[in-house]
Write an enzyme that holds these catalytic residues in place. Structure first.
Site, mmCIF file in Angstrom:
data_model
loop_
_atom_site.group_PDB
_atom_site.id
_atom_site.type_symbol
_atom_site.label_atom_id
_atom_site.label_comp_id
_atom_site.label_asym_id
_atom_site.label_seq_id
_atom_site.Cartn_x
_atom_site.Cartn_y
_atom_site.Cartn_z
ATOM 1 N N ALA A 1 4.095 -6.257 -8.998
ATOM 2 C CA ALA A 1 4.099 -5.273 -10.082
ATOM 3 C C ALA A 1 3.420 -3.968 -9.691
ATOM 4 O O ALA A 1 2.995 -3.214 -10.549
ATOM 5 C CB ALA A 1 3.434 -5.858 -11.331
ATOM 6 N N CYS B 1 0.090 -0.884 5.856
ATOM 7 C CA CYS B 1 -0.659 -1.503 6.964
ATOM 8 C C CYS B 1 -1.976 -2.094 6.461
ATOM 9 O O CYS B 1 -2.396 -3.190 6.847
ATOM 10 C CB CYS B 1 -0.958 -0.481 8.060
ATOM 11 N N ARG C 1 0.414 -20.480 -2.713
ATOM 12 C CA ARG C 1 -0.589 -21.274 -3.427
ATOM 13 C C ARG C 1 -0.224 -22.729 -3.660
ATOM 14 O O ARG C 1 -1.072 -23.513 -4.047
ATOM 15 C CB ARG C 1 -0.948 -20.593 -4.751
ATOM 16 N N THR D 1 4.227 -15.795 -4.191
ATOM 17 C CA THR D 1 3.024 -16.397 -3.613
ATOM 18 C C THR D 1 2.600 -17.643 -4.385
ATOM 19 O O THR D 1 1.763 -18.406 -3.919
ATOM 20 C CB THR D 1 1.833 -15.419 -3.622
ATOM 21 N N MET E 1 3.683 -10.633 11.641
ATOM 22 C CA MET E 1 3.608 -9.170 11.629
ATOM 23 C C MET E 1 4.967 -8.592 11.242
ATOM 24 O O MET E 1 5.957 -8.812 11.934
ATOM 25 C CB MET E 1 3.186 -8.669 13.014
ATOM 26 N N TRP F 1 -6.687 -15.783 -9.508
ATOM 27 C CA TRP F 1 -5.783 -16.940 -9.410
ATOM 28 C C TRP F 1 -6.492 -18.227 -9.028
ATOM 29 O O TRP F 1 -5.901 -19.311 -9.132
ATOM 30 C CB TRP F 1 -4.654 -16.665 -8.414
ATOM 31 N N ASP G 1 -4.884 -2.981 -14.727
ATOM 32 C CA ASP G 1 -4.470 -4.127 -13.918
ATOM 33 C C ASP G 1 -5.047 -5.423 -14.473
ATOM 34 O O ASP G 1 -5.359 -6.353 -13.739
ATOM 35 C CB ASP G 1 -4.846 -3.962 -12.437
ATOM 36 N N HIS H 1 -4.410 -5.373 7.159
ATOM 37 C CA HIS H 1 -5.363 -5.006 8.215
ATOM 38 C C HIS H 1 -6.610 -4.317 7.659
ATOM 39 O O HIS H 1 -7.536 -4.024 8.409
ATOM 40 C CB HIS H 1 -4.685 -4.105 9.248
HETATM 41 CA CA CA Z 1 -1.555 -6.473 -10.305
#
Ligand code: CA
Length: 707
Positions: free
Chosen positions: A201, A623, A140, A184, A667, A412, A323, A627
């Site tokens: 987390a 994955c 970010r 991130t 990847m 965010w 969450d 994806h």
């Molecule tokens: Ca979270």
């Protein structure tokens, strides 16, 4: 491996995903004045993630204003075909733009011409081949201090880069060994130090933030956000205090509380505020025997910036199990409350409430709903605690429908505050989540210990959409709201010209009147936007720049993301600069939106039993994080596997997944999968490709489907 139903796996997978929007950040700057506006001798720069230490994302520039914004034009466009996605906020320093991108790559661009000056690639795939995509391969932003840029690389390194040359000055490992997590967020730099946290987390993580010497990279202090094992002794008295709010053997599961986005340095009071994330695992019974507030989950914590010592906290989500994280950006200002000016901190929380705290002591001043939220009936200002709705206590009954979903009413994508209008501009979102507890203990252990299922639902009007919402923090009400058809949109900039800028998921970059919400100008950027714009001067002239590149958390295969139809790495990933004298035209490109070209799967019969096993492995191995759940790609961090030639070439599939031949492209290398597991995943992808092949143009959203 025990068989699970495909739907169950998809739900688990979606639950997992949601969560890990991990990252962190901090501030930086040459000289930040106390009111937050950064001024340089000759140019107005953008020196820190939120422009200044107050994180207002407010530009003092007013050359572009409500009367002339409609005549904005393109100065230049820099195409970056090597890039995958952009969600970051550029820094603007004396005519140069600096920004981070996927794979933690940093670029410097001449702000006058759009010429690429240098590129710094930290080669994260060489550091952590298995976890390079753990945070969706996004970044970010950067911090800046005294000629150095700082990036928190996905793999956990905090790296200082020379501003002029783009060469590495130092790098410090910020992760404890053998931990699954990712950075991130943008670091923050101030007082000759750099602060960074991390995300993850949902992976058995114990959260912390750390400060490093900006010159040497030496660690100065670390503050854990949740208590560790009492038998090993607590790091400090605040951990001892926090431990009294936890039950069971929480330390075995990490506890969570990652600080992956919001960090605000209060220069006026010399305090550091961190926004703490959700619990790990989500399941409150599993994590803490269903008891206790679980400090400092879902809290804003104030620290001494020199020592990392605890000062005060406010917990928005005691007993966190949705969450709901306090990781959204925190803006500092003053507001007159009950006739006297108060120094306040403002946060538009995931849970749909707009929190105003007295930042001298953390006392809650107000917490009204700014978006659709049924999680709490209200927030009790006496206790500071939410009065939970019956639905929010889903663990007693479930499944239970709650607004908002784990994506939150705000995530965010940064909000902005204009001291001119007194309004806060929020990238708001609306979506419901139907929560239930996982089915059995074995299941709990297997699936990264999150153990909560969430089914994402669009039930009432505006579900599955987002908006630009102007909130009046003094009147505690919505001033105006501009609805977007897309759910996942960009961060916000406001200016002294009373213009609010935002890009959206449909690919439009727009300017609004900050007072009325009237749309003043827009340009079709031809690709979804999630980043936030910045404003600065070059040779005294005001410019607006925005990174275009659909990304970050947009790849779970959920309709709110996949219906946008953006393709992985299609043309249109670029940096755009606008001004009142811009005369260029953005070239029309083939962005391949809504196109779907399934790859041949060969003549070989699909073994349905093996494919079912592959479904479970695909989702638990991670994955689907990039994806897409159910192999339903959303055009963000990774290709749509239904279009991959590996469908008809197992040897190539194994070389990519197991041997890591595409590591440098982003990847990961999965050396932990056995041959039989690889075969099962391959079989599952072929099964899904064949199913999708029966319907052409499966990316077509309902409202555009002409078939
Ligand atoms: Ca979270």
């Amino acid at each position: 491996m025990k068989e699970e139903s495909p739907m169950k796996n998809i739900l688990v997978f979606l639950s997992l995903i949601l969560l890990f929007v991990g990252g962190c950040h901090h501030d930086s700057g040459l000289d930040h004045s106390s009111d937050g506006n950064i001024q340089n001798a000759s140019e107005v720069n953008w020196l820190s993630y939120g422009n200044d230490y107050t994180e207002r994302r407010f530009s003092p520039l007013d050359q572009i204003n409500t009367s002339n914004a409609s005549s904005l034009g393109l100065d230049w466009a820099l195409d970056m075909p090597d890039a995958i996605q952009f969600v970051s906020t550029p820094l603007a320093i004396d005519g140069v733009l600096y920004f981070s991108g996927d794979r933690s790559i940093v670029r410097a661009v001449d702000a006058s011409t759009g010429e690429l000056l240098w590129t710094f690639n930290p080669e994260i795939h060489k550091q952590s081949p298995r976890t390079i995509a753990l945070g969706w391969n996004i970044n970010r932003g950067l911090a800046y201090l005294n000629g150095k840029l700082f990036i928190g690389a996905t793999d956990g390194r905090l790296i200082a880069i020379d501003q002029e040359t783009g060469n590495q000055v130092w790098a410090t490992e910020t992760f404890d060994p053998e931990e699954s997590k990712a950075i991130t967020g943008a670091p923050r730099a101030f007082k000759n130090q750099v602060v960074i946290g991390h995300g993850g987390a949902e992976y058995g993580t114990r959260g912390y933030v750390s400060a490093y010497d900006a010159e040497t990279g030496e660690q100065l202090w670390r503050f854990y956000t949740v208590p560790g094992n009492p038998a090993e002794g607590f790091e400090n008295s605040s951990m001892e205090m926090a431990a009294e709010t936890w039950f069971g053997e929480w330390w075995k599961m990490g506890g969570g509380g990652t600080v992956w986005d919001a960090i605000t340095y209060d220069k006026e009071l010399d305090q550091l505020y961190i926004g703490v994330g959700n619990g790990d695992p989500w399941d409150y019974d599993l994590r803490s025997d269903g008891k206790g507030d679980n400090l400092f989950l879902g809290s804003i914590v104030a620290l001494d910036p020199d020592t990392g010592k605890y000062l005060w906290h406010y917990q928005a989500t005691p007993g966190e199990r949705w969450d709901f994280k306090s990781t959204q950006d925190m803006i500092l200002t003053e507001l007159e409350i009950d006739g006297r000016p108060r120094k306040i901190l403002m946060q538009a929380h995931t849970n749909g409430h707009f929190y105003v705290l007295d930042r001298e002591d953390g006392v809650l001043l107000s917490a009204e709903k700014y978006a659709k939220s049924t999680w709490a009936d209200y927030i009790d200002l006496e206790t500071g605690k939410p009065v939970l709705s019956e639905e929010a206590k889903y663990r007693d009954g479930g499944p239970s429908l709650i607004w908002p979903s784990p994506f939150g009413s705000h995530n965010w994508q940064s909000m902005s505050y204009s001291p001119n209008t007194g309004l806060v501009y929020i990238p708001e979102m609306q979506l419901a989540g139907e929560y239930s507890v996982g089915p059995d203990p074995e299941f709990r252990d297997k699936f990264l210990r999150v153990n909560i299922l969430v089914d994402y639902k669009e039930v009432v009007e505006n579900d599955g959409t987002g908006s630009l919402l102007a909130w009046d923090p003094a009147e505690k009400k919505v001033a105006w709201q501009a609805r977007h058809s897309s759910f996942w949109n960009g961060g916000v900039l406001s200016t002294a010209g009373d213009v609010v800028f935002q890009g959206n998921g449909e690919g439009y970059f727009q300017a609004y009147n900050a007072l009325s919400g009237e749309l003043l100008w827009e340009v079709d950027a031809q690709r979804g936007i999630n980043a936030a714009p910045v404003s600065y001067t070059v040779n005294g002239k005001q410019h607006i720049a925005i990174l275009v590149g659909w990304g970050g958390l947009s790849s779970f295969g959920l309709p709110v993301f996949s219906r946008m139809g953006w393709k992985y790495k299609a043309p249109g990933i670029r940096l755009l600069s606008f001004s009142l004298s811009g005369k260029e035209k953005l070239p029309q490109i083939d962005n391949r939106r809504f196109q779907f070209n399934p790859a041949p799967t060969g003549d070989q019969k699909i073994d349905e039993n093996i494919a079912t096993q592959g479904n479970a492995i695909y989702h638990t191995a991670g994955c689907g994080v990039c994806h897409g759940g159910g192999v339903n790609g959303a055009g963000s961090g990774a290709p749509d596997l239904r279009e991959s030639l590996s469908n008809n070439n197992y040897e190539y599939f194994r070389a990519v997944v197991s041997d890591g031949i595409l590591l440098s492209s982003g990847m990961p290398q999965f050396t932990d999968l056995t041959e039989n597991e690889l075969l099962a995943v391959h079989q599952y992808i072929r099964q899904q490709t064949r199913a999708a092949s029966e319907h052409t143009r499966v990316f077509m959203p309902d409202y555009l489907d002409t078939q």
